[in-house]
Design an enzyme around this catalytic site. Structure first.
Site, PDB file in Angstrom:
ATOM      1  N   ALA A 220       0.813  -1.216   0.000  1.00  0.00           N
ATOM      2  CA  ALA A 220       0.000   0.000   0.000  1.00  0.00           C
ATOM      3  C   ALA A 220       0.849   1.269   0.000  1.00  0.00           C
ATOM      4  O   ALA A 220       0.586   2.200  -0.765  1.00  0.00           O
ATOM      5  CB  ALA A 220      -0.936  -0.011   1.209  1.00  0.00           C
ATOM      6  N   LYS A 221       1.877   1.326   0.860  1.00  0.00           N
ATOM      7  CA  LYS A 221       2.693   2.532   0.959  1.00  0.00           C
ATOM      8  C   LYS A 221       3.486   2.760  -0.319  1.00  0.00           C
ATOM      9  O   LYS A 221       3.543   3.881  -0.846  1.00  0.00           O
ATOM     10  CB  LYS A 221       3.625   2.427   2.163  1.00  0.00           C
ATOM     11  N   VAL A 222       4.109   1.706  -0.846  1.00  0.00           N
ATOM     12  CA  VAL A 222       4.886   1.828  -2.088  1.00  0.00           C
ATOM     13  C   VAL A 222       3.975   2.222  -3.240  1.00  0.00           C
ATOM     14  O   VAL A 222       4.323   3.069  -4.070  1.00  0.00           O
ATOM     15  CB  VAL A 222       5.639   0.515  -2.384  1.00  0.00           C
TER      16      VAL A 222
END
Length: 291
Positions: A220-222
């Protein structure tokens, strides 16, 4: 903004909201190197550029007016009114106002989606010097030599076709660590499925986020980082350790999971969540808030 062409240079005068330190050190890019004189040198679209701040002037060295119009105007997002963005965000709350004041010269670069995809896969659980080293190794081995600037040779970031020549073992030798197989398989997916990274630019933010997470090594963050910095999805809200501290310290998000914190940030800041994230991230990291 006044644009002046000099010998091998473009000088920007009366340009607000542009500080090379803020732009290149706020976590959005990995191929800009700080020189001993405080300037930054990087590679974009096969061009080598050096950027410095001289008083109130921004000096773009090793370029000309044509490349400025064709590449750098868009790359540095110079058509966008950052003063209005900062004014709107500063009115949101005191903490964000302080962050905007601190990182007043941040601009979100218009970077290449393919390069961001691989770069942020490499960034996962990694430190910036190691990320930069791995990207430079990949570029030197599989990219194309562009030329020299002040005695140093520079290389373009490899295309999917060029990078496909690297085996998992080759990628490991480039110091990518456990991400070697993710880079290998993502490159393979792009080519075998004939995916066009440009298509992600046309997707809505939710679809783009979801489709990016289909690549190995993209959580999700990437995915949010790639979407924000490579796909122009400015309502993205990447949550890393620093942004987590921001949300816990400033926005009463102590008990939230990371997915809930991400959604909370997007709801809180709306279509400008990505801009808010950059100001807050840079502020809390540089000030070491919440450590």
């Amino acid at each position: 903004m006044i644009i002046e062409e000099r010998e091998n240079q473009i000088v920007l005068k009366e340009v607000d909201d542009f500080n090379p330190v803020h732009i290149f050190d706020c976590g959005q890019c990995f191929r800009w190197t700080k020189e001993n004189d405080g300037s930054y040198t990087g590679v974009v679209k096969g061009k080598i550029l050096n950027v410095s701040k001289n008083g109130q002037e921004i000096v773009l060295d090793n370029t000309n007016l044509k490349d400025f119009e064709d590449i750098w105007y868009e790359y540095f997002d110079l058509a966008r009114d950052y003063s209005s963005i900062k004014k709107e965000l500063a009115a949101h709350d005191k903490n964000l106002s302080d962050a905007v004041d601190f990182g007043w010269g941040i601009r979100i670069l218009q970077q290449d989606g393919w390069e961001m995809l691989i770069s942020f896969i490499i960034s996962s659980n990694n430190r910036i010097p190691m990320i930069q080293r791995a990207i430079n190794n990949i570029s030197e081995r599989y990219g194309q030599e562009i030329g020299e600037y002040k005695g140093k040779t520079y290389y373009s970031f490899p295309t999917p076709e060029q990078l496909s020549k690297a085996s998992i073992e080759d990628l490991r030798e480039c110091k990518t660590g456990f991400r070697d197989k993710y880079i290998f398989n993502t490159t393979k997916d792009i080519l075998e499925n004939e995916l066009d990274i440009q298509d992600f630019l046309d997707m809505d933010s939710a679809t783009c986020h979801k489709e990016l997470m289909k690549f190995q090594g993209v959580g999700a963050k990437v995915s949010d980082c790639i979407a924000l910095f490579g796909m122009r999805k400015y309502d993205s809200f990447p949550v890393d350790v620093w942004v987590k501290r921001v949300m816990q310290e400033f926005y009463d998000a102590e008990d939230m999971s990371l997915p809930k914190m991400r959604k909370y940030g997007m709801d809180l800041f709306g279509e400008k969540a990505g801009f808010a994230q950059q100001y807050l991230f840079y502020y809390v990291r540089e000030m070491e808030i919440g450590k």
